[in-house]
Design a protein around this motif. Structure first.
Motif, PDB file in Angstrom:
ATOM      1  N   TRP A 220       0.984  -1.392  -0.052  1.00  0.00           N
ATOM      2  CA  TRP A 220       0.112   0.086   0.071  1.00  0.00           C
ATOM      3  C   TRP A 220       0.855   1.212   0.047  1.00  0.00           C
ATOM      4  O   TRP A 220       1.850   1.441   0.832  1.00  0.00           O
ATOM      5  CB  TRP A 220      -0.881   0.110   1.117  1.00  0.00           C
ATOM      6  CG  TRP A 220      -1.657  -1.244   1.635  1.00  0.00           C
ATOM      7  CD1 TRP A 220      -2.079  -2.091   0.645  1.00  0.00           C
ATOM      8  CD2 TRP A 220      -2.037  -1.683   2.764  1.00  0.00           C
ATOM      9  NE1 TRP A 220      -2.756  -3.203   1.207  1.00  0.00           N
ATOM     10  CE2 TRP A 220      -2.667  -2.869   2.601  1.00  0.00           C
ATOM     11  CE3 TRP A 220      -1.814  -1.328   3.986  1.00  0.00           C
ATOM     12  CZ2 TRP A 220      -3.220  -3.625   3.807  1.00  0.00           C
ATOM     13  CZ3 TRP A 220      -2.189  -1.871   5.155  1.00  0.00           C
ATOM     14  CH2 TRP A 220      -2.971  -3.254   4.955  1.00  0.00           C
TER      15      TRP A 220
ATOM     16  N   VAL B 167      -4.398   3.078  -1.218  1.00  0.00           N
ATOM     17  CA  VAL B 167      -5.448   2.168  -0.773  1.00  0.00           C
ATOM     18  C   VAL B 167      -6.359   2.542   0.034  1.00  0.00           C
ATOM     19  O   VAL B 167      -6.226   3.727   1.039  1.00  0.00           O
ATOM     20  CB  VAL B 167      -5.002   0.705  -0.451  1.00  0.00           C
ATOM     21  CG1 VAL B 167      -4.091   0.142  -1.608  1.00  0.00           C
ATOM     22  CG2 VAL B 167      -4.225   0.995   0.940  1.00  0.00           C
TER      23      VAL B 167
ATOM     24  N   GLN C 298      -7.962  -2.500   0.479  1.00  0.00           N
ATOM     25  CA  GLN C 298      -6.574  -2.913   0.892  1.00  0.00           C
ATOM     26  C   GLN C 298      -6.423  -4.480   0.634  1.00  0.00           C
ATOM     27  O   GLN C 298      -5.406  -4.854   0.706  1.00  0.00           O
ATOM     28  CB  GLN C 298      -6.603  -2.874   2.644  1.00  0.00           C
ATOM     29  CG  GLN C 298      -7.694  -3.898   3.222  1.00  0.00           C
ATOM     30  CD  GLN C 298      -7.551  -3.597   4.800  1.00  0.00           C
ATOM     31  OE1 GLN C 298      -6.296  -3.748   5.430  1.00  0.00           O
ATOM     32  NE2 GLN C 298      -8.477  -2.978   5.282  1.00  0.00           N
TER      33      GLN C 298
ATOM     34  N   ASP D  53       0.343  -5.374   2.736  1.00  0.00           N
ATOM     35  CA  ASP D  53       0.522  -4.672   3.954  1.00  0.00           C
ATOM     36  C   ASP D  53       2.064  -4.483   4.204  1.00  0.00           C
ATOM     37  O   ASP D  53       2.972  -5.249   3.901  1.00  0.00           O
ATOM     38  CB  ASP D  53      -0.068  -5.433   5.135  1.00  0.00           C
ATOM     39  CG  ASP D  53       0.303  -4.862   6.811  1.00  0.00           C
ATOM     40  OD1 ASP D  53       1.129  -3.982   6.730  1.00  0.00           O
ATOM     41  OD2 ASP D  53      -0.505  -5.208   7.497  1.00  0.00           O
TER      42      ASP D  53
ATOM     43  N   PHE E 221      -7.642   2.640   9.474  1.00  0.00           N
ATOM     44  CA  PHE E 221      -8.042   3.320   8.074  1.00  0.00           C
ATOM     45  C   PHE E 221      -9.220   4.341   8.514  1.00  0.00           C
ATOM     46  O   PHE E 221     -10.120   3.974   9.092  1.00  0.00           O
ATOM     47  CB  PHE E 221      -8.560   2.593   7.215  1.00  0.00           C
ATOM     48  CG  PHE E 221      -7.272   1.691   6.455  1.00  0.00           C
ATOM     49  CD1 PHE E 221      -6.948   2.167   5.431  1.00  0.00           C
ATOM     50  CD2 PHE E 221      -7.093   0.657   6.947  1.00  0.00           C
ATOM     51  CE1 PHE E 221      -5.760   1.349   4.402  1.00  0.00           C
ATOM     52  CE2 PHE E 221      -6.053  -0.500   6.248  1.00  0.00           C
ATOM     53  CZ  PHE E 221      -5.327   0.276   5.330  1.00  0.00           C
TER      54      PHE E 221
END
Length: 347
Positions: free
Chosen positions: A59, A112, A117, A147, A237
């Protein structure tokens, strides 16, 4: 100087309208003429042979898209990424450069959100040159960023000259026979901080500290301490903004494992006593994951770095835990030491 003619303004407007309305299916016969002073042969053609290089497949990581461009050399490549959560193409901006083999390359850092994600993103590319209509879009393939922290370790290393602050030790003679003077230990070698984000959601933070002092018998003289803490971590997030939530980090079961110190002995540190260290914890924090991947474009590649003052400031907290109780003396390290620049490198 005379201004643009009505004819040139109309040609420019046609090119601009094409850039907005022309779909990927547009053929070369649909391309409007370039602005006056530029011939059609000088305009770039449809990019071919697109390939994606996943330098940091995470990301907001770093990819490059490489293409051949027939015809005139473009001044930039333009990217779109298909957001599957919106089913819409989203512009992705990056620098364009040309390699020795003549190919044109553009950088891609895919943003993202919580919803995307775990998604795969389609990528398309087109070439642009000022004065020419943009080329039709060409398919560049797809990416599936992951990740950037899971399973990673980050190390900060700071020489004594890169640290600010000072320390002293307040001492108490437990026999009552003397009044020991305070001493002023220093960090004599590079401080090393290692932060590991495990796949199971735990985080480990370790510090390697080398001390010295004016007197050979002073507390912490010629000591090498290795101190260990554990906690948990997770992502949070908010729209397309992601932060890392790190819990309190408490002393590990082997909090001083690997330490070498004559006085105080590692076993005499409060940090090593489970009944005393229960109240010791590095405070919970929120980390901004702004990683610098630009070094991966260098030859040879340079490390990925993370400028993080929150993690580096943990050093002073850990130093405040260094009290001790030996047979005839107790003491506590006071003061603070922090890195001037909290830079970490990915391992």
């Amino acid at each position: 100087m005379a201004g643009p003619t009505l004819e040139s303004r109309l040609v420019f407007s046609a090119a601009a309208l094409y850039a907005i309305l022309c779909l990927p299916a547009c053929s070369s016969s649909d391309v409007p003429p370039p602005t006056p002073g530029i011939t059609l042969s000088q305009c770039p053609g449809l990019p071919t042979g697109a390939s994606i290089n996943a330098l940091a497949p995470y990301w907001n990581g770093l990819y490059t898209v490489s293409v051949n461009v027939p015809g005139g050399a473009p001044d930039s490549l333009e990217l779109d990424v298909l957001d599957p959560t919106q089913n819409a193409w989203v512009s992705a901006f990056g620098q364009t450069f040309q390699t020795a083999d003549g190919k044109f390359v553009v950088e891609l850092q895919p943003p993202v959100s919580a919803a995307s994600q775990s998604s795969t993103f389609q990528v398309r590319v087109r070439a642009r040159l000022a004065g020419c209509a943009p080329t039709p879009w060409a398919d560049a393939g797809s990416i599936a960023p992951g990740d950037p922290l899971q399973g990673s370790a980050w190390v900060g290393t700071w020489d004594p000259a890169e640290l600010s602050g000072s320390l002293s030790v307040n001492r108490v003679d437990l026999t009552g026979a003397t009044t020991p003077a305070a001493t002023a230990p220093t960090l004599s070698k590079a401080v090393k901080s290692t932060v590991t984000f495990s796949t199971d959601g735990t985080v480990a933070e370790a510090f390697e500290l080398s001390f010295d002092s004016a007197g050979a018998q002073d507390p912490f003289a010629a000591c090498k301490l290795s101190l260990h803490f554990t906690g948990t971590w997770s992502w949070q997030f908010t729209g397309s903004v992601a932060n890392v939530i790190v819990s309190e980090r408490k002393p590990a079961a082997d909090a001083s494992a690997g330490s070498d110190c004559a006085f105080p002995a590692p076993a005499d540190l409060s940090l090593s006593d489970a009944t005393l260290n229960a109240s010791m914890a590095i405070p919970a924090t929120v980390l901004s994951p702004y990683f610098d991947y630009s070094g991966l474009l260098a030859t040879p590649a340079e490390p990925v770095t993370w400028q993080n003052s929150q993690l580096s400031s943990d050093l002073s907290t850990v130093l405040s835990f260094l009290s001790y109780s030996a047979t005839t003396e107790s003491g506590a390290l006071i003061g603070y030491v922090t890195p001037v620049l909290g830079l970490y490198q990915k391992q």
